[in-house]
Write an enzyme that holds these catalytic residues in place. Structure first.
Site, PDB file in Angstrom:
ATOM      1  N   ASP A 177      40.524  32.945  32.958  1.00  0.00           N
ATOM      2  CA  ASP A 177      39.299  33.721  32.723  1.00  0.00           C
ATOM      3  C   ASP A 177      39.727  35.184  32.605  1.00  0.00           C
ATOM      4  OD1 ASP A 177      36.874  35.013  32.718  1.00  0.00           O
ATOM      5  OD2 ASP A 177      36.262  34.346  34.705  1.00  0.00           O
ATOM      6  N   GLU A 209      34.067  43.332  31.593  1.00  0.00           N
ATOM      7  CA  GLU A 209      33.069  42.253  31.573  1.00  0.00           C
ATOM      8  C   GLU A 209      32.750  41.771  32.977  1.00  0.00           C
ATOM      9  OE1 GLU A 209      31.535  38.066  31.461  1.00  0.00           O
ATOM     10  OE2 GLU A 209      33.313  38.846  32.443  1.00  0.00           O
ATOM     11  N   GLU A 210      33.781  41.693  33.805  1.00  0.00           N
ATOM     12  CA  GLU A 210      33.615  41.068  35.128  1.00  0.00           C
ATOM     13  C   GLU A 210      32.731  41.888  36.067  1.00  0.00           C
ATOM     14  OE1 GLU A 210      34.314  38.132  35.813  1.00  0.00           O
ATOM     15  OE2 GLU A 210      36.026  37.454  34.639  1.00  0.00           O
ATOM     16  N   HIS A 321      37.512  31.612  38.877  1.00  0.00           N
ATOM     17  CA  HIS A 321      37.676  32.778  39.762  1.00  0.00           C
ATOM     18  C   HIS A 321      38.587  32.481  40.958  1.00  0.00           C
ATOM     19  CE1 HIS A 321      34.339  35.631  38.170  1.00  0.00           C
ATOM     20  NE2 HIS A 321      34.988  35.022  37.204  1.00  0.00           N
TER      21      HIS A 321
END
Ligand SMILES: [Zn+2]
Length: 354
Positions: A177, A209-210, A321
């Site tokens: 990710d 983005e996170e 994650h």
């Protein structure tokens, strides 16, 4: 396993390993710029740091493909008198996954550290029963405080340390990710390099983005695309204990055409377009209905001037994650195939509402 399965596995290994905390994407950005430049007409870096790889089309429509290049990470908030480091999370961590991990602190030089917590031997029974919080952890570099302060300071970014491995048809690494999508976008742009397309393609490797789709929102408002396709991993809970309705997607079941995530209802026309291309080209796919979480799809759908026709191609991923994220190489290949097949045909589809 067929021989052709992901010839370029070394590139996926590299992009997973290079650090890039949200807002600190310098190294992965530089790598992407060098990698993509030979295959597109123009490469630009916008004010926030997202990389725009532009392939000019013959017509006037614009399609933006986003793949976020940041990874969940941490930032140094304090160094104590003994050199132990406190930190803040950048992205949605499950605190239990921090236990017994190695990290890299990116200061004047890279310094390795371990996530420390109170030993179980001295915990009270209440403490043992409670799940850990991210604030329970500190980072131990093993170095004397003088040396820690020579190289590191408040505000330095911290990323996770874990090597990339292959396991049968799967790969396992930190930061799949979303580096698997960075890989997919790079491979797709390479495949399309010698093909003419009607739409101008903006392959955008987004930042931050996170921590809330920040780079994609800024980039989409600048590009102002007619069409938007996001690339990101999605939940695969095809595992012991999962009820069938909790699975979302399964590894090896194909690329996932996004229908919905926690922040976006994908345009049904985009879903139908992708399904029609997958059927025509005999690409294995599944549908993704992810009821939580958000992706850059939302940033592009809402922040193009007047909105865009948006959807997503998602890569099923186990242990999201965590440092042991896992994807299936066959799904990665199917995702490259689907994106590569969609882009040349996007302007010939009937986009009228019906
Ligand atoms: Zn992601």
């Amino acid at each position: 396993m067929k021989q052709t399965l992901m010839k370029n596995i070394n590139l996926l290994d590299k992009v997973c390993t290079i650090p890039g905390a949200p807002g600190f994407e310098q190294r992965i950005r530089q790598f992407i710029v060098e990698e993509v430049t030979p295959y597109v007409d123009e490469v630009k870096v916008d004010a926030m740091g997202s990389v725009h790889a532009i392939k000019k089309g013959t017509g006037d429509k614009k399609v933006m493909i986003a793949a976020h290049m940041d990874e969940i990470a941490f930032i140094v908030t304090h160094i104590d008198e003994n050199g132990f480091i406190k930190f803040h999370t950048l992205g949605g961590f499950d605190p239990k996954t921090l236990t017994a991990q190695r990290v890299i602190i990116h200061g004047k030089k890279d310094v390795i550290g371990v996530m420390g917590t109170k030993p179980i031997h001295v915990m009270t029974s209440e403490e043992r029963a409670k799940p850990p919080k991210s604030t329970d952890f500190f980072i131990d570099t093993g170095l004397p405080v003088k040396e820690v302060k020579k190289y590191l300071s408040v505000g330095d970014s911290i990323t996770r340390e874990r090597e990339f491995i292959e396991m049968g048809t799967m790969v396992n690494s930190k930061s799949l990710d979303n580096r698997v999508s960075v890989f997919i976008l790079l491979e797709t742009l390479k495949k399309l390099a010698k093909k003419k397309t009607d739409a101008t393609i903006y392959g955008v490797f987004t930042v931050q983005e996170e921590i809330g789709l920040r780079g994609a929102i800024a980039a989409a408002s600048g590009v102002n695309p007619d069409f938007a396709i996001n690339l990101d991993v999605t939940l695969a809970y095809d595992l012991p204990g999962a009820a069938p309705h909790e699975k979302c997607t399964g590894l090896g079941d194909g690329t996932a055409i996004k229908v919905l995530d926690g922040m976006t209802v994908c345009d049904y026309r985009m879903v139908n377009f992708m399904k029609s291309i997958a059927k025509k080209k005999k690409i294995k796919y599944q549908l993704e209905v992810l009821t939580a979480g958000g992706t850059d799809t939302a940033g592009m759908q809402r922040h193009a001037n007047g909105g865009s026709i948006a959807g997503g191609i998602s890569i099923p991923c186990r242990y999201l994650h965590q440092v042991i994220e896992m994807v299936d190489k066959r799904d990665v290949e199917a995702s490259i195939d689907l994106l590569t097949a969609c882009l040349p045909e996007i302007t010939t589809y009937d986009w009228s509402f019906k």
